[in-house]
Design a protein around this motif. Structure first.
Motif, mmCIF file in Angstrom:
data_model
loop_
_atom_site.group_PDB
_atom_site.id
_atom_site.type_symbol
_atom_site.label_atom_id
_atom_site.label_comp_id
_atom_site.label_asym_id
_atom_site.label_seq_id
_atom_site.Cartn_x
_atom_site.Cartn_y
_atom_site.Cartn_z
ATOM 1 N N ALA A 196 -36.666 -8.136 -0.467
ATOM 2 C CA ALA A 196 -36.616 -8.858 0.805
ATOM 3 C C ALA A 196 -35.593 -9.972 0.678
ATOM 4 C CB ALA A 196 -37.985 -9.414 1.174
ATOM 5 N N GLU A 197 -34.459 -9.796 1.316
ATOM 6 C CA GLU A 197 -33.366 -10.756 1.204
ATOM 7 C C GLU A 197 -32.862 -11.150 2.585
ATOM 8 O OE1 GLU A 197 -30.382 -8.906 -1.174
ATOM 9 O OE2 GLU A 197 -31.558 -9.021 -3.038
ATOM 10 N N THR A 199 -40.538 -13.692 9.840
ATOM 11 C CA THR A 199 -41.108 -12.369 9.597
ATOM 12 C C THR A 199 -42.526 -12.249 10.161
ATOM 13 O OG1 THR A 199 -41.935 -13.088 7.439
ATOM 14 C CG2 THR A 199 -39.748 -12.075 7.495
ATOM 15 N N VAL A 200 -42.849 -11.053 10.652
ATOM 16 C CA VAL A 200 -44.202 -10.705 11.070
ATOM 17 C C VAL A 200 -44.474 -9.283 10.593
ATOM 18 C CG1 VAL A 200 -45.781 -10.317 12.997
ATOM 19 C CG2 VAL A 200 -44.124 -12.188 13.109
ATOM 20 N N ASN A 214 -46.297 -13.894 6.802
ATOM 21 C CA ASN A 214 -45.788 -14.176 5.454
ATOM 22 C C ASN A 214 -45.808 -12.892 4.638
ATOM 23 O OD1 ASN A 214 -45.019 -15.251 3.032
ATOM 24 N ND2 ASN A 214 -46.643 -16.777 2.920
ATOM 25 N N LEU A 215 -44.642 -12.380 4.273
ATOM 26 C CA LEU A 215 -44.578 -11.148 3.486
ATOM 27 C C LEU A 215 -45.024 -11.348 2.043
ATOM 28 C CD1 LEU A 215 -41.250 -9.538 4.744
ATOM 29 C CD2 LEU A 215 -43.584 -9.277 5.611
ATOM 30 N N ILE A 221 -42.712 -4.214 10.486
ATOM 31 C CA ILE A 221 -42.241 -5.559 10.134
ATOM 32 C C ILE A 221 -41.108 -5.943 11.076
ATOM 33 C CG2 ILE A 221 -41.193 -7.026 8.371
ATOM 34 C CD1 ILE A 221 -42.532 -5.348 6.250
ATOM 35 N N GLU A 222 -41.282 -7.050 11.762
ATOM 36 C CA GLU A 222 -40.244 -7.615 12.609
ATOM 37 C C GLU A 222 -39.691 -8.865 11.936
ATOM 38 O OE1 GLU A 222 -42.192 -8.380 16.273
ATOM 39 O OE2 GLU A 222 -42.409 -6.260 16.816
ATOM 40 N N TYR A 223 -38.390 -9.044 11.972
ATOM 41 C CA TYR A 223 -37.783 -10.190 11.304
ATOM 42 C C TYR A 223 -36.429 -10.509 11.920
ATOM 43 C CZ TYR A 223 -35.448 -6.408 8.714
ATOM 44 O OH TYR A 223 -34.738 -5.276 8.380
ATOM 45 N N ASP A 224 -35.935 -11.691 11.612
ATOM 46 C CA ASP A 224 -34.611 -12.137 12.046
ATOM 47 C C ASP A 224 -33.726 -12.337 10.830
ATOM 48 O OD1 ASP A 224 -35.681 -12.165 14.551
ATOM 49 O OD2 ASP A 224 -35.733 -14.352 14.753
#
Length: 211
Positions: free
Chosen positions: A145-146, A151-152, A168-169, A191-194
């Motif tokens: 995870a970079e 994150t959700v 929180n992953l 997983i949704e993230y920006d």
């Protein structure tokens, strides 16, 4: 009473007051209550000869995207390495940039080392985990995870019911739902993230839970 305080670093604030505890403080009764400080004059002197360098920053920009350096100080003038005079400077590539800031107390020189980094988001999740408390592979967490933000993660059972959600992953999912152990089987995750620029991403897959 006159007192001189000589700063040993580039402090921004000076607090004047009584910092002793009650046992070490002498009280004088004058017929009134309260404490008073009568300050006639405070002088701030810059005793440095020549420019004072107080900051050397290393700044990382993502994939050579424009990065704005902002050194705005009230009632100051500016001179960047290219002779521009704005309080901000837009960096378009890696390199070393500097600015001289002239204000009431003298001249401050700031240097910025701008480095370009690969900020492309990367996410890899395992396809199996074993939450049996043996200390090995007990959690459903990313293998990689970079450069992720906001994150959700959501976990669904085989009937499409959401049984777990976290922002929180790490530590991730421990294989429980409402404090109850989930049964062995295959679960669907989203997983949704920006990324650092605020671009939205979406990843999904299946994970097998084995006790």
């Amino acid at each position: 009473y006159t007192y001189t305080f000589t700063a040993d670093s580039a402090y921004q604030f000076l607090t004047i007051g009584n910092f002793r505890n009650d046992q070490s403080t002498t009280l004088s009764s004058t017929g009134s209550t309260g404490a008073y400080y009568f300050i006639d004059k405070i002088e701030v002197l810059n005793t440095q000869a020549g420019p004072l360098s107080i900051l050397s920053d290393t700044v990382r920009s993502c994939n050579d995207q424009p990065y704005v350096l902002n050194v705005a100080v009230p009632n100051a003038s500016y001179s960047w390495q290219d002779s521009s005079t704005d309080p901000t400077f837009t960096v378009l590539q890696s390199g070393t940039y500097w600015v001289n800031i002239t204000y009431a107390c003298g001249i401050v020189s700031d240097t910025f080392h701008v480095l370009s980094s690969d900020c492309t988001p990367a996410l890899e999740m395992p396809n199996v985990f074993t939450p049996n408390s043996d200390g090995t592979n007990d959690l459903f967490i990313p293998v990689k995870a970079e450069n992720l933000t906001e994150t959700v993660m959501m976990i669904y059972n085989r009937w499409g019911q959401e049984i777990f959600e976290t922002g929180n992953l790490d530590p991730g999912w421990d294989g429980t739902s409402n404090n109850e152990k989930c049964a062995d089987g295959t679960y669907y995750w989203i997983i949704e993230y920006d990324d650092f620029s605020g671009t939205d991403y979406f990843s999904s897959g299946f994970v097998t839970l084995l006790h």
